[in-house]
Scaffold this active site. Structure first.
Site, PDB file in Angstrom:
ATOM      1  NE  ARG A  38      -4.109   1.857   2.314  1.00  0.00           N
ATOM      2  CZ  ARG A  38      -4.342   2.803   3.229  1.00  0.00           C
ATOM      3  NH1 ARG A  38      -3.537   2.944   4.260  1.00  0.00           N
ATOM      4  NH2 ARG A  38      -5.396   3.595   3.115  1.00  0.00           N
ATOM      5  CB  ILE A  64      -5.648   5.905  -0.835  1.00  0.00           C
ATOM      6  CG1 ILE A  64      -5.502   4.373  -0.827  1.00  0.00           C
ATOM      7  CG2 ILE A  64      -4.964   6.475   0.392  1.00  0.00           C
ATOM      8  CD1 ILE A  64      -4.036   3.887  -0.947  1.00  0.00           C
ATOM      9  CB  SER A  65     -10.736   3.232   0.133  1.00  0.00           C
ATOM     10  OG  SER A  65     -11.486   3.795  -0.904  1.00  0.00           O
ATOM     11  CD  GLN A  66     -11.070   2.936   7.789  1.00  0.00           C
ATOM     12  OE1 GLN A  66     -11.904   3.839   7.608  1.00  0.00           O
ATOM     13  NE2 GLN A  66     -11.032   2.208   8.884  1.00  0.00           N
ATOM     14  N   PRO A  67      -8.248   0.731   4.460  1.00  0.00           N
ATOM     15  CG  PRO A  67      -6.051   0.098   4.961  1.00  0.00           C
ATOM     16  CD  PRO A  67      -7.007   1.245   5.063  1.00  0.00           C
TER      17      PRO A  67
END
Ligand code: SAH
Length: 221
Positions: A38, A64-67
């Site tokens: 990431r 960037i989206s949260q995992p």
């Protein structure tokens, strides 16, 4: 396989354990996420936070989206090897890489030229074979459809009819549905020509899905 430090691998393993602790139990998804570095998707300023379970700014005012969110959307899509998936909102390309690691054929659309270019360059250099499009996700990409899965990674109040029609019968569309402040993760399972089963899966916050293409470097949202 990309060269990377022992430290990055260790941090990523901890992130995966953290996701398990938050109730993510799909090992295929966790394994796929454990294979994607990431930190390569993050801006330099946020590099040292790459393995925190948080969303971070990328260029052009996007995130960037949260995992955890990536895990939830990927699980809901429930796709298998060689399935075709259309993503709306390439952004950093991280979600697309996770899907590619699941063995899925990924088609991804971004409306901001700068992000489209960056993601295409990065993911191609990492060896992923993904189809990138600069375009308006409201239109989908009908010439490569129908898709087994469609994943929308931006918030929308209404799910575009055109996208629902690009799903296979038996296909699944995952979308954060709602207004600016919060959205409900919603799954549409296409049962027949005009028959969709709809279920909801908790609250999330995404940047908005917007119409049209952005060609310049304007910091539009
Ligand atoms: N999936 C991304 C998260 C992206 S954030 C990741 O893993 O990093 C949402 C993205 O959707 C932004 O890059 C935004 O520019 C894009 N977007 C918003 N509306 C869109 C539309 N109509 N068509 C295509 N992309 C869109």
């Amino acid at each position: 396989m990309i060269e990377e430090s022992f430290e990055a691998r260790g941090k990523r393993k901890k992130l995966i354990d953290e996701l398990r602790g938050k109730g993510i139990s799909d090992e295929k998804v966790l394994e796929a996420m454990n294979r994607v570095p990431r930190h390569l998707f993050m801006d330099d300023a946020f590099l040292k936070h790459a393995y925190q379970d948080k969303a971070f700014p990328i260029s052009s005012g996007q995130t960037i989206s949260q995992p955890y969110t990536v895990a939830v959307q990927t699980i809901l899509l429930n796709v298998g090897k060689r399935d075709k998936v259309l993503e709306i909102g390439t952004g950093s390309g991280y979600q697309a890489a996770v899907l590619a690691e699941m063995g899925v054929k990924v088609f991804t659309i971004e409306r901001q030229r700068e992000l489209y270019r960056k993601a295409q360059t990065l993911l191609t250099s990492m060896g992923y074979r993904i189809h990138f499009f600069l375009g308006d996700g409201y239109e989908g990409q009908p010439q490569y459809g129908p898709y087994d899965g469609i994943i929308i990674t931006a918030a929308t109040a209404e799910v575009p009819e055109k996208l629902l029609k690009q799903l296979c019968i038996g296909g699944r569309l995952v979308v954060p549905k709602g207004g600016r402040d919060s959205q409900v993760m919603t799954l549409y399972s296409r049962r027949g020509e005009d028959d969709y089963e709809i279920t909801t899966h908790g609250f999330f916050v995404f940047v908005p899905m917007l119409k049209g293409i952005v060609n310049g470097r304007e910091n539009e949202q």
